[in-house]
Design an enzyme around this catalytic site. Structure first.
Site, PDB file in Angstrom:
ATOM      1  N   ARG A 174     -11.128  36.199  49.012  1.00  0.00           N
ATOM      2  CA  ARG A 174     -10.495  35.818  48.751  1.00  0.00           C
ATOM      3  C   ARG A 174     -10.437  35.301  47.065  1.00  0.00           C
ATOM      4  NH1 ARG A 174      -8.503  37.475  51.751  1.00  0.00           N
ATOM      5  NH2 ARG A 174      -6.592  36.812  53.635  1.00  0.00           N
ATOM      6  N   SER A 225       0.153  32.345  52.057  1.00  0.00           N
ATOM      7  CA  SER A 225       0.098  30.797  52.768  1.00  0.00           C
ATOM      8  C   SER A 225      -0.741  30.225  50.668  1.00  0.00           C
ATOM      9  CB  SER A 225      -1.383  31.089  53.065  1.00  0.00           C
ATOM     10  OG  SER A 225      -1.419  32.102  54.500  1.00  0.00           O
ATOM     11  N   GLU A 315      -4.713  28.833  47.116  1.00  0.00           N
ATOM     12  CA  GLU A 315      -4.862  30.506  47.083  1.00  0.00           C
ATOM     13  C   GLU A 315      -4.431  30.835  46.122  1.00  0.00           C
ATOM     14  OE1 GLU A 315      -4.782  32.788  50.607  1.00  0.00           O
ATOM     15  OE2 GLU A 315      -4.165  34.521  49.805  1.00  0.00           O
TER      16      GLU A 315
HETATM   17  C1  LIG Z   1       5.095  37.260  51.684  1.00  0.00           C
HETATM   18  C2  LIG Z   1       4.112  36.636  50.932  1.00  0.00           C
HETATM   19  C3  LIG Z   1       2.289  37.235  52.377  1.00  0.00           C
HETATM   20  C4  LIG Z   1       1.020  37.201  51.378  1.00  0.00           C
HETATM   21  N1  LIG Z   1       0.535  37.676  52.459  1.00  0.00           N
HETATM   22  C5  LIG Z   1      -1.017  37.903  51.901  1.00  0.00           C
HETATM   23  C6  LIG Z   1      -2.058  38.614  52.888  1.00  0.00           C
HETATM   24  O1  LIG Z   1      -2.139  38.678  54.072  1.00  0.00           O
HETATM   25  N2  LIG Z   1      -3.128  38.300  52.519  1.00  0.00           N
HETATM   26  C7  LIG Z   1      -3.076  37.956  51.166  1.00  0.00           C
HETATM   27  O2  LIG Z   1      -4.201  38.542  50.749  1.00  0.00           O
HETATM   28  N3  LIG Z   1      -2.346  37.811  49.701  1.00  0.00           N
HETATM   29  C8  LIG Z   1      -1.184  37.637  50.715  1.00  0.00           C
HETATM   30  N4  LIG Z   1       0.358  37.109  49.956  1.00  0.00           N
HETATM   31  C9  LIG Z   1      -0.619  36.939  48.172  1.00  0.00           C
HETATM   32  C10 LIG Z   1       0.060  37.737  47.311  1.00  0.00           C
HETATM   33  O3  LIG Z   1       0.545  38.606  47.547  1.00  0.00           O
HETATM   34  C11 LIG Z   1      -1.348  38.328  46.502  1.00  0.00           C
HETATM   35  O4  LIG Z   1      -2.150  37.237  45.967  1.00  0.00           O
HETATM   36  C12 LIG Z   1      -1.425  39.527  45.728  1.00  0.00           C
HETATM   37  O5  LIG Z   1      -2.243  40.337  45.499  1.00  0.00           O
HETATM   38  C13 LIG Z   1      -0.822  39.366  44.834  1.00  0.00           C
HETATM   39  O6  LIG Z   1      -0.359  39.745  43.316  1.00  0.00           O
HETATM   40  P1  LIG Z   1       0.408  39.931  42.612  1.00  0.00           P
HETATM   41  O7  LIG Z   1       0.833  41.510  41.970  1.00  0.00           O
HETATM   42  O8  LIG Z   1       2.307  39.144  42.983  1.00  0.00           O
HETATM   43  O9  LIG Z   1      -0.071  38.626  41.399  1.00  0.00           O
HETATM   44  P2  LIG Z   1       0.363  38.232  40.584  1.00  0.00           P
HETATM   45  O10 LIG Z   1       1.110  36.726  41.589  1.00  0.00           O
HETATM   46  O11 LIG Z   1       1.388  38.346  39.529  1.00  0.00           O
HETATM   47  O12 LIG Z   1      -1.005  37.720  40.529  1.00  0.00           O
HETATM   48  C14 LIG Z   1      -2.169  36.776  41.129  1.00  0.00           C
HETATM   49  C15 LIG Z   1      -3.005  36.335  40.162  1.00  0.00           C
HETATM   50  O13 LIG Z   1      -3.621  37.839  40.247  1.00  0.00           O
HETATM   51  C16 LIG Z   1      -4.387  37.674  38.177  1.00  0.00           C
HETATM   52  N5  LIG Z   1      -3.692  39.419  37.960  1.00  0.00           N
HETATM   53  C17 LIG Z   1      -2.821  39.897  38.274  1.00  0.00           C
HETATM   54  N6  LIG Z   1      -2.847  41.514  37.258  1.00  0.00           N
HETATM   55  C18 LIG Z   1      -3.560  41.550  37.502  1.00  0.00           C
HETATM   56  C19 LIG Z   1      -4.564  42.305  36.574  1.00  0.00           C
HETATM   57  N7  LIG Z   1      -4.292  43.811  36.194  1.00  0.00           N
HETATM   58  N8  LIG Z   1      -6.015  42.112  36.334  1.00  0.00           N
HETATM   59  C20 LIG Z   1      -6.379  40.754  36.247  1.00  0.00           C
HETATM   60  N9  LIG Z   1      -5.492  39.833  36.539  1.00  0.00           N
HETATM   61  C21 LIG Z   1      -4.555  40.227  37.424  1.00  0.00           C
HETATM   62  C22 LIG Z   1      -2.969  37.159  37.845  1.00  0.00           C
HETATM   63  O14 LIG Z   1      -3.484  36.548  36.549  1.00  0.00           O
HETATM   64  C23 LIG Z   1      -2.963  36.424  38.708  1.00  0.00           C
HETATM   65  O15 LIG Z   1      -3.864  34.643  38.579  1.00  0.00           O
HETATM   66  C24 LIG Z   1       0.817  37.542  50.040  1.00  0.00           C
HETATM   67  C25 LIG Z   1       2.163  36.896  49.390  1.00  0.00           C
HETATM   68  C26 LIG Z   1       3.590  36.684  49.717  1.00  0.00           C
HETATM   69  C27 LIG Z   1       4.746  36.228  48.709  1.00  0.00           C
END
Ligand SMILES: Cc1cc2nc3c(=O)[nH]c(=O)nc-3n(C[C@H](O)[C@H](O)[C@H](O)COP(=O)(O)OP(=O)(O)OC[C@H]3O[C@@H](n4cnc5c(N)ncnc54)[C@H](O)[C@@H]3O)c2cc1C
Length: 321
Positions: A174, A225, A315
């Site tokens: 992560r 998480s 996280e």
């Molecule tokens: C129900 C649920 C289950 C999940 N299960 C998992 C799992 O099993 N494993 C796991 O790893 N994660 C999990 N997650 C967490 C989440 O899905 C991940 O962290 C995902 O990668 C976040 O994506 P997002 O586009 O929504 O990012 P956001 O929430 O919008 O942003 C997260 C971070 O990424 C950065 N970011 C976004 N886009 C960019 C970019 N283009 N360049 C640089 N930085 C950027 C943002 O600045 C921020 O700090 C889960 C979340 C939920 C809601």
């Protein structure tokens, strides 16, 4: 320094860029929590995005990059600055090499690979959010992380567009170098995948999706998480000694195990709940606030620190908190 209004006008001049003033960030987070951003700008066009970043940086205003908002806690007061989102979402494939734009939905990338009989992303099925954020946080599940398949990452460092190799990205559990350079914005990644059988891959992904949808109903306002799991070897000896062998998976102890020991399951603060069935899952039951969410998180960290002598690490990422 230009005023926020001058900055808005300059952003509004950029072709293909959508700009909002005072956009409620609760609309852009899966928690459904977060006050307004002074300015919000998004585009599918890479040139427009770089132009917007250039205007944003020269404005002196604070900048936050978001993706799908599935891993964000945004303050109730919102964000005094500019929120930017890159929505380019091309997926291309040639000889097992897949190009994915950062704004693509991770699940679309997983389906794209499976549809072409390409092995390597099927265990990421059901992880919400964008490809860019998945690179940023090295998303993963079922013992695999995206980084295993990353060959290159293309990003903008505020001055110029650069390309990093997998090694340059310094991926860990992560973690990546991008988490330590929040001003860098990922544009795309190139992945290397192996050949396989699309039907078998689809079955694997579907069985994972079934389990995940039971654990995290699609309408649940949450971030998955809240806390990272722990590497057993990095825990204080006292804490490590208390962990039963059965709780350890691939050298990691789920944060949920520690949270369970301190009575986290079912805790409630306002409309924010810790799931009764999963101590590392916090959700907004409807009218939750960031204030209550952060208080509950602090309470949980405090309990674990007091009982086990170490601090859990989030996280989830914060904006304006
Ligand atoms: C129900 C649920 C289950 C999940 N299960 C998992 C799992 O099993 N494993 C796991 O790893 N994660 C999990 N997650 C967490 C989440 O899905 C991940 O962290 C995902 O990668 C976040 O994506 P997002 O586009 O929504 O990012 P956001 O929430 O919008 O942003 C997260 C971070 O990424 C950065 N970011 C976004 N886009 C960019 C970019 N283009 N360049 C640089 N930085 C950027 C943002 O600045 C921020 O700090 C889960 C979340 C939920 C809601």
């Amino acid at each position: 320094m230009p005023t926020p209004e001058e900055t808005r006008l300059r952003l509004a001049e950029i072709p293909n860029l959508t700009v909002f003033t005072g956009a409620p960030l609760s609309r852009y987070t899966r928690f459904g929590i977060g006050g307004p951003a002074d300015l919000y700008a998004e585009t599918e066009n890479a040139e427009a995005f770089v132009a917007a970043l250039w205007v944003a940086r020269s404005s002196g205003m604070d900048i936050e990059v978001i993706g799908g908002g599935t891993n964000l806690i945004v303050s109730d007061a919102g964000f005094r600055g500019i929120v930017v989102r890159y929505r380019g979402d091309r997926l291309l494939e040639s000889n097992g090499r897949v190009h994915a734009d950062a704004g693509a939905v991770l699940q679309d990338l997983v389906d794209f690979a499976i549809g072409r009989g390409l092995v390597g992303l099927e265990t990421l099925a059901g992880i919400p959010g964008s490809v860019g954020a998945a690179v940023y946080g090295n998303a993963g599940a079922y013992g695999h992380s995206l980084s295993e398949r990353v060959v290159k990452v293309r990003f903008y460092d505020g001055q110029t567009v650069r390309v990093f190799s997998n090694e340059d990205c310094q991926f860990e559990y992560r973690e990546s170098i991008f988490k330590r350079h929040k001003e860098w914005v990922i544009f795309s990644t190139e992945l290397r995948l192996d050949g396989g059988d699309a039907r078998t891959l689809r079955e694997t992904a579907d069985s994972i999706l079934k389990v995940r949808n039971e654990k995290f109903p699609v309408t649940m306002k949450c971030a998955g998480s809240i806390f990272k799991n722990l590497l057993l070897k990095e825990l204080p000896a006292d804490a490590a000694a208390q962990v039963p062998d059965a709780a350890v998976r691939e050298g990691k102890v789920p944060a949920a195990w520690f949270l369970e020991q301190v009575g986290a399951k079912g805790m409630v603060r306002g409309d924010i709940h810790v799931a009764a069935y999963h101590a590392n899952l916090i959700y907004n039951a409807g009218a939750g606030t960031a204030a209550d969410l952060c208080t509950l998180i602090r309470e949980l960290k405090g309990r674990v620190l007091e009982r086990f002598g170490f601090e859990l690490e989030e996280e989830v990422q914060y904006i304006g908190v």
